[in-house]
Write a protein that holds these residues in place. Structure first.
Motif, PDB file in Angstrom:
ATOM      1  N   ASN A 212      10.363   6.149   0.742  1.00  0.00           N
ATOM      2  CA  ASN A 212       9.085   5.519   0.659  1.00  0.00           C
ATOM      3  C   ASN A 212       9.493   3.855   1.049  1.00  0.00           C
ATOM      4  O   ASN A 212      10.654   3.397   0.818  1.00  0.00           O
ATOM      5  CB  ASN A 212       8.449   5.143  -1.004  1.00  0.00           C
ATOM      6  CG  ASN A 212       7.575   4.403  -1.035  1.00  0.00           C
ATOM      7  OD1 ASN A 212       7.314   3.126  -0.616  1.00  0.00           O
ATOM      8  ND2 ASN A 212       6.273   5.007  -1.528  1.00  0.00           N
TER       9      ASN A 212
ATOM     10  N   PHE B  32       2.269   1.706  -3.481  1.00  0.00           N
ATOM     11  CA  PHE B  32       1.478   2.049  -4.489  1.00  0.00           C
ATOM     12  C   PHE B  32       0.865   3.558  -4.355  1.00  0.00           C
ATOM     13  O   PHE B  32       0.629   4.246  -5.298  1.00  0.00           O
ATOM     14  CB  PHE B  32       0.109   1.076  -4.614  1.00  0.00           C
ATOM     15  CG  PHE B  32       0.224  -0.247  -5.157  1.00  0.00           C
ATOM     16  CD1 PHE B  32       1.061  -0.022  -6.506  1.00  0.00           C
ATOM     17  CD2 PHE B  32       0.030  -1.221  -4.368  1.00  0.00           C
ATOM     18  CE1 PHE B  32       1.195  -1.364  -7.169  1.00  0.00           C
ATOM     19  CE2 PHE B  32       0.305  -2.400  -5.319  1.00  0.00           C
ATOM     20  CZ  PHE B  32       0.855  -2.516  -6.483  1.00  0.00           C
ATOM     21  N   PHE B  33       0.840   3.785  -3.062  1.00  0.00           N
ATOM     22  CA  PHE B  33       0.063   5.139  -2.930  1.00  0.00           C
ATOM     23  C   PHE B  33       1.117   6.216  -1.948  1.00  0.00           C
ATOM     24  O   PHE B  33       0.672   7.398  -1.881  1.00  0.00           O
ATOM     25  CB  PHE B  33      -1.262   5.115  -2.051  1.00  0.00           C
ATOM     26  CG  PHE B  33      -2.156   3.983  -2.688  1.00  0.00           C
ATOM     27  CD1 PHE B  33      -2.858   4.581  -3.709  1.00  0.00           C
ATOM     28  CD2 PHE B  33      -2.371   2.697  -2.142  1.00  0.00           C
ATOM     29  CE1 PHE B  33      -3.926   3.668  -4.333  1.00  0.00           C
ATOM     30  CE2 PHE B  33      -3.304   1.887  -2.757  1.00  0.00           C
ATOM     31  CZ  PHE B  33      -4.087   2.258  -3.739  1.00  0.00           C
TER      32      PHE B  33
ATOM     33  N   ALA C 128       6.227   2.146  -6.779  1.00  0.00           N
ATOM     34  CA  ALA C 128       4.963   1.549  -7.312  1.00  0.00           C
ATOM     35  C   ALA C 128       5.218   0.598  -8.248  1.00  0.00           C
ATOM     36  O   ALA C 128       4.716  -0.599  -8.439  1.00  0.00           O
ATOM     37  CB  ALA C 128       4.320   2.649  -8.392  1.00  0.00           C
TER      38      ALA C 128
ATOM     39  N   LEU D  67       1.060  -1.246   0.041  1.00  0.00           N
ATOM     40  CA  LEU D  67       0.043  -0.200   0.114  1.00  0.00           C
ATOM     41  C   LEU D  67       0.731   1.289   0.039  1.00  0.00           C
ATOM     42  O   LEU D  67       0.648   2.027  -0.712  1.00  0.00           O
ATOM     43  CB  LEU D  67      -0.921  -0.084   1.196  1.00  0.00           C
ATOM     44  CG  LEU D  67      -2.075  -0.858   1.157  1.00  0.00           C
ATOM     45  CD1 LEU D  67      -2.890  -0.922   2.374  1.00  0.00           C
ATOM     46  CD2 LEU D  67      -2.867  -0.843  -0.110  1.00  0.00           C
TER      47      LEU D  67
END
Length: 445
Positions: free
Chosen positions: A98, A89-90, A177, A86
């Motif tokens: 990240n 991706f976001f 991502a 998650l």
């Protein structure tokens, strides 16, 4: 003499180039390289002529009851994996901000193998497939398999080759991502195959499980778990290797691929490789411009690695009857030691970003780990004393891996004549020489 040196330098070895920023060109003193080569040859000769080798037996240090079963720890790891997906991706598309990118490339792929080389297989209790597969098979009432085990380690070989290509050749392996998407697809494929075949299949069919299992055999400390009892064992590094059965063809292919991936990961960054493919290292055109040639380079490196290792084993068998299957296990020491040396600088650089992100995952001033705010610094890479210390640590890892491999080779060969050891020993010397040469070579990109 020059021809002999050239041949040695062309032998495949585990690459030790570091994950440095593109603007950094590292040139290490070649005096260390020459001294290291001489020391390697001398120590190898001493080991080869020695009649007494180190005692290699495991000793129980203490015994405890297992507090949490693997099903619990594996399921917790699976939930953590979903959280990372998650975030990938976001969350932020900046790889250094990240947790998906930072945790996978720094913690799972660098720090966890290094820790497993010291304390045994730390991947087994946190394998994110074990619990979901076990629970799913129980709910489905499924028993037995579909025959995937007959393929041996070939699925893991295919998985590791795909992973190596993704890491080294593909356009954006650091994009959160993209990495999350690739990880999700891979998890689903392995999950489906393991549900069909059984959770034990992971030990030979899933490349991370196989890789961690192999490098952990070098550890001087390890756990032996039987039911709810866990025994902490200690012994000379590589003791567990002696208890392993000889590697089959597919497992041998996996070990040669592991060495080749490390080799090419470093080789592709050297000025020598860029000159060979006609790329100016100071004006690197980007990964997309070299995808084709780097794909061929990766495959060629694997082919050359496998050919030289298998050729040396075959020659040793002809000279003295040494069986290649057991002796192949000695190369696990080289794979483990070179992993540590290859990724040491990655751990010291990306590890800072990872620690900062774990301490403040939402970048709002939190201190979940209790650490005060700190700045990520690469200043140590411009300090001669710091870089010399790092180089010495990498040098020690290379030489130590080589010497351990020689010891294991002599142990595994048993009563075979000394002449049977010569081809493999010569190849291991070549690995060490080439590894030090790559480490001292200028790198870019």
């Amino acid at each position: 003499m020059r021809g002999l040196v050239a041949i040695i330098l062309l032998l495949p070895g585990a690459a030790l180039a570091c994950a440095l920023p593109p603007s950094v060109v590292m040139t290490l003193p070649t005096g260390y390289y020459m001294a290291g080569a001489a020391a390697t040859v001398a120590l190898t000769a001493l080991l080869g002529s020695a009649k007494a080798l180190p005692e290699m037996r495991g000793h129980r240090i203490w015994t405890r009851q297992v507090l949490l079963p693997v099903t619990v720890t594996s399921y917790a790891s699976f939930l953590g994996f979903l959280a990372l997906l998650l975030i990938g991706f976001f969350g932020s598309r900046d790889p250094m901000h990240n947790l998906m990118t930072l945790v996978f490339w720094t913690v799972i792929w660098v720090a966890l193998p290094l820790a497993s080389m010291l304390f045994g297989n730390l991947w087994r209790p946190i394998n994110p497939w074990t619990a979901p597969v076990r629970i799913t098979r129980t709910l489905l009432g499924r028993q037995g398999g579909v025959g995937l085990s007959r393929l041996g380690h070939l699925p893991a070989v295919a998985g590791y080759l795909g992973f190596g290509w993704f890491q080294i050749v593909s356009l954006s392996p650091d994009d959160p991502a993209v990495l999350a998407g690739a990880a999700l697809v891979y998890w689903l494929v392995i999950f489906g195959l393991a549900v069909a075949e059984g959770e034990d299949w992971l030990e030979q069919g899933e490349f991370l499980t196989v890789y961690f299992g192999f490098v952990a055999k070098i550890a001087p400390f390890w756990l032996q778990v039987s039911g709810r009892r866990a025994d902490l064992m200690a012994g000379f590094p590589g003791t567990q290797v002696l208890a392993m059965p000889p590697l089959g063809r597919s497992a041998t292919a996996f070990v040669t691929l592991a060495l080749a991936v490390l080799t090419f990961d470093g080789l592709r960054e050297t000025f020598w490789w860029m000159g060979l493919i006609g790329v100016n290292p100071l004006e690197f055109p980007g990964r997309s411009a070299v995808m084709g040639i780097n794909t061929l380079g990766l495959l060629a490196t694997w082919a050359l690695t496998a050919a030289t290792i298998l050729g040396a084993l075959a020659l040793g068998r002809r000279l003295g009857g040494a069986s290649p299957g057991p002796v192949m296990l000695s190369f696990l020491a080289i794979a483990a030691g070179y992993h540590g040396a290859h990724y040491l600088v990655t751990l010291l650089t990306s590890g800072q970003f990872t620690l900062a992100a774990l301490n403040d995952p939402f970048f709002r001033g939190d201190a979940l780990l209790g650490l005060s705010a700190f700045y990520v610094s690469f200043g140590f890479m411009t300090d001669a004393a710091s870089m010399t210390l790092i180089w010495n640590a990498q040098f020690a890892a290379i030489l130590g891996a080589h010497l351990l491999a020689v010891i294991l080779g002599l142990r595994l060969a048993g009563s075979a004549p000394r002449a049977a050891h010569l081809p493999v020993t010569a190849l291991m010397v070549g690995y060490t020489v080439l590894g030090l040469w790559l480490l001292s070579s200028p790198t870019g990109a």
